[in-house]
Design an enzyme around this catalytic site. Structure first.
Site, short mmCIF file in Angstrom:
data_model
loop_
_atom_site.label_atom_id
_atom_site.label_comp_id
_atom_site.label_asym_id
_atom_site.label_seq_id
_atom_site.Cartn_x
_atom_site.Cartn_y
_atom_site.Cartn_z
N CYS A 180 0.84 -1.19 0.00
CA CYS A 180 0.00 0.00 0.00
C CYS A 180 0.88 1.25 0.00
CB CYS A 180 -0.97 0.00 1.18
SG CYS A 180 -0.22 -0.30 2.80
N SER A 213 3.04 -2.45 4.12
CA SER A 213 3.06 -0.99 3.98
C SER A 213 4.32 -0.56 3.25
CB SER A 213 3.03 -0.33 5.35
OG SER A 213 4.28 -0.46 6.02
N ASP A 214 4.22 0.50 2.48
CA ASP A 214 5.45 1.12 2.00
C ASP A 214 6.23 1.58 3.23
OD1 ASP A 214 7.42 2.13 0.37
OD2 ASP A 214 6.08 3.36 -0.84
N CYS A 215 7.53 1.75 3.06
CA CYS A 215 8.39 1.95 4.23
C CYS A 215 8.12 3.28 4.92
CB CYS A 215 9.84 1.80 3.82
SG CYS A 215 10.18 0.10 3.29
N ALA A 217 5.24 4.29 5.75
CA ALA A 217 3.94 4.85 5.35
C ALA A 217 2.99 4.96 6.53
CB ALA A 217 3.31 3.99 4.26
#
Length: 335
Positions: A180, A213-215, A217
């Site tokens: 995401c 999750s994107d890092c 995020a």
């Protein structure tokens, strides 16, 4: 449920770091064959070639992973879960990751993305060769400077016909993970949106892998989107929306969220299960003798065959456009 998962000795669960990259070769893990960037792969217009490239990458990934494990080297970029491919639609040249994409066309992006996933994940009935990840979900290609806080509000046709098709196609191709995005879409943080993660991805598309999750995020949820006030609330929001894995640190606040009644322990158990399932499918709990990919020799890394494939791909990525008189356009002749 954090990307740098520690060992749980009492359950014989080894440590595992989920963060690895394979956009155009095994990334940040020492020597590897370097293939053209994704935008170059797309310019070949050849899904079969992209499949062969991803197959070579996953061969090298397996060889490097098992060599590292045998040396007791469990670290970031040595795993088998790869946060690739990037199937965002590249519409804004101010975005810093356009080179990671397959361009601006939804059909081409879907075809190339599916081929890449199939090459990474392999075709064994019992084991994943590696775990691919479709990212960044969704409508994530705006200006670089605002990617952590902008709110994407596409019209319904653009949303459904431009930004979502590649994700749907990759889900149908059994991609193991979806990442995401940092931004908000329709006013909700992408990593805290039941509409995106449950209604569309899980229920409508039937995705049954894990969501990462994107890092950092999840940090955006409270610090930049400001839809909640605390890290604990951000952890609860993401978990309640169905994020299984946190690249970052916010999920260390999940126990506090459970204690405060923001989310139940049963919900935490439920979103943990897909992560363990992925690790089983990768064979991370099995002896090497059962895993057909464990015997891939380190000699394959950056071998002559793969270097020749990289050269072939680079040559085929060169596209010459011929102007046969169409340009410049004549305004008077256009109906």
């Amino acid at each position: 449920m954090l990307y740098n998962s520690p060992a749980i000795d009492r359950l014989s669960i080894p440590a595992y770091n989920w963060w690895s990259e394979a956009l155009h070769g095994v990334g940040r893990a020492g020597e590897a064959t370097v293939f053209p960037q994704a935008i170059g792969l797309a310019a070949t217009f050849d899904p079969d070639l992209v499949y062969r490239v991803a197959d070579a990458i996953s061969h090298e990934a397996r060889a490097k992973h098992h060599a590292a494990v045998r040396k007791g080297h469990i670290a970031q970029n040595m795993g088998l879960s790869f946060w690739s491919p990037n199937i965002n639609i590249f519409r804004d040249p101010r975005w810093g990751r356009g080179q990671e994409t397959y361009g601006e066309d939804p059909l081409l992006t879907a075809k190339m993305g599916v081929a890449f996933v199939q090459g990474l994940q392999g075709d064994h009935p019992g084991y994943l060769k590696t775990a691919a990840c479709a990212k960044h979900y969704v409508v994530h290609s705006g200006p670089e400077a605002s990617r952590h806080h902008f709110n994407a509000i596409p019209n319904e046709i653009d949303f459904r016909e431009t930004y979502l098709p590649a994700f749907r196609e990759l889900v149908e191709a059994d991609v193991e993970a979806v990442m995401c995005a940092y931004n908000r879409t329709y006013d909700e943080p992408c990593c805290g949106s039941p509409f995106l993660l449950n209604e569309i991805l899980r229920d409508e598309y039937g995705f049954n892998g894990h969501i990462v999750s994107d890092c950092w995020a999840l940090d955006d949820i409270w610090a930049r989107h400001k839809v909640v006030q605390t890290r604990v609330e951000a952890a609860a929001m993401a978990a309640d929306a169905g994020v299984n894995l946190n690249c970052g640190y916010i999920y260390k606040y999940l126990p506090e969220a459970v204690e405060k009644g923001m989310i139940s322990e049963q919900q935490v158990d439920d979103i943990l299960k897909p992560l363990l399932r992925t690790r089983f499918k990768l064979g991370l709990f099995d002896p090497d003798s059962l895993n057909p990919y464990a015997s891939i020799s380190p000699k394959i890394v950056n071998c002559d065959k793969h270097r020749q494939l990289a050269y072939e791909t680079a040559v085929k990525s060169i596209v010459l456009l011929k102007n046969d008189g169409v340009l410049p356009l004549n305004r008077d002749s256009i109906n």
